[in-house]
Write an enzyme that holds these catalytic residues in place. Structure first.
Site, PDB file in Angstrom:
ATOM      1  N   CYS A  36       5.744   4.498   3.813  1.00  0.00           N
ATOM      2  CA  CYS A  36       4.341   4.263   4.160  1.00  0.00           C
ATOM      3  C   CYS A  36       4.133   3.982   5.644  1.00  0.00           C
ATOM      4  O   CYS A  36       2.998   3.917   6.101  1.00  0.00           O
ATOM      5  CB  CYS A  36       3.792   3.098   3.351  1.00  0.00           C
ATOM      6  SG  CYS A  36       4.680   1.576   3.702  1.00  0.00           S
ATOM      7  N   ASP A  38       4.760   1.203   7.153  1.00  0.00           N
ATOM      8  CA  ASP A  38       4.501  -0.212   7.420  1.00  0.00           C
ATOM      9  C   ASP A  38       5.718  -0.884   8.053  1.00  0.00           C
ATOM     10  O   ASP A  38       6.840  -0.401   7.920  1.00  0.00           O
ATOM     11  CB  ASP A  38       4.108  -0.933   6.123  1.00  0.00           C
ATOM     12  CG  ASP A  38       2.720  -0.516   5.661  1.00  0.00           C
ATOM     13  OD1 ASP A  38       1.934  -0.107   6.524  1.00  0.00           O
ATOM     14  OD2 ASP A  38       2.451  -0.596   4.465  1.00  0.00           O
ATOM     15  N   CYS A  61       1.294  -4.027   2.852  1.00  0.00           N
ATOM     16  CA  CYS A  61       0.254  -4.183   1.836  1.00  0.00           C
ATOM     17  C   CYS A  61       0.391  -5.500   1.061  1.00  0.00           C
ATOM     18  O   CYS A  61       1.244  -6.318   1.375  1.00  0.00           O
ATOM     19  CB  CYS A  61       0.377  -3.022   0.867  1.00  0.00           C
ATOM     20  SG  CYS A  61       1.968  -3.076   0.026  1.00  0.00           S
ATOM     21  N   CYS A 105       7.857  -1.389  -1.564  1.00  0.00           N
ATOM     22  CA  CYS A 105       7.374  -2.399  -0.610  1.00  0.00           C
ATOM     23  C   CYS A 105       8.267  -3.630  -0.601  1.00  0.00           C
ATOM     24  O   CYS A 105       8.356  -4.333   0.412  1.00  0.00           O
ATOM     25  CB  CYS A 105       5.959  -2.822  -0.967  1.00  0.00           C
ATOM     26  SG  CYS A 105       4.864  -1.446  -1.320  1.00  0.00           S
TER      27      CYS A 105
HETATM   28 FE1  FES Z   1       3.606  -0.055   2.820  1.00  0.00          FE
HETATM   29 FE2  FES Z   1       3.468  -1.491   0.654  1.00  0.00          FE
HETATM   30  S1  FES Z   1       2.447   0.345   1.043  1.00  0.00           S
HETATM   31  S2  FES Z   1       4.631  -1.873   2.391  1.00  0.00           S
END
Ligand code: FES
Length: 125
Positions: A36, A38, A61, A105
């Site tokens: 993702c 992140d 998230c 995640c």
């Molecule tokens: Fe990226 Fe959860 S969607 S850490």
């Protein structure tokens, strides 16, 4: 299989105990999530081989925030060797499950913690 966020996830998401930057940490570990994009940062304060304090910052998230908070809870007070053995399975278990599309995640925090410990150990060499 869990399809939505449970009570424990929401508790750690809405009032995370360990979220925030740490002043003068002994080590920092950062990891990006390939799925993702992140990012997770783990800060450690280490004293006599044990994690005396730990905190995290993330652009992730709900699941990433809740997972990291639980990870910090699991890691605080542990030796570096014990901390390196914390897996995302242990985190998911403590959260009472995560929706399967959100399991990736929970890998972020555990990975960033390992990196922080490795950074600390490489500084000591
Ligand atoms: Fe990226 Fe959860 S969607 S850490």
């Amino acid at each position: 299989m869990v399809n939505k966020y449970g009570k424990e996830v929401m508790k750690h998401f809405t009032s995370p105990e360990f979220m925030g930057e740490m002043k003068n940490p002994s080590a920092v570990g950062e990891l990006g999530n390939m799925k993702c994009g992140d990012i997770m940062k783990i800060y450690l304060k280490i004293f006599e081989g044990k994690i005396e304090d730990i905190s995290f910052q993330t652009f992730g998230c709900v699941a990433a925030i809740a997972s990291s908070d639980v990870l910090c809870e699991l890691a605080k007070g542990k030796s570096l060797e014990e901390a390196k053995k914390i897996t995302n399975k242990m985190i998911i278990e403590k959260l009472g499950g995560l929706p399967s599309i959100k399991e990736h995640c929970s890998v972020l925090g555990a990975g960033a913690l390992k990196k922080a410990v490795e950074n600390y150990e490489s500084k000591k060499k």
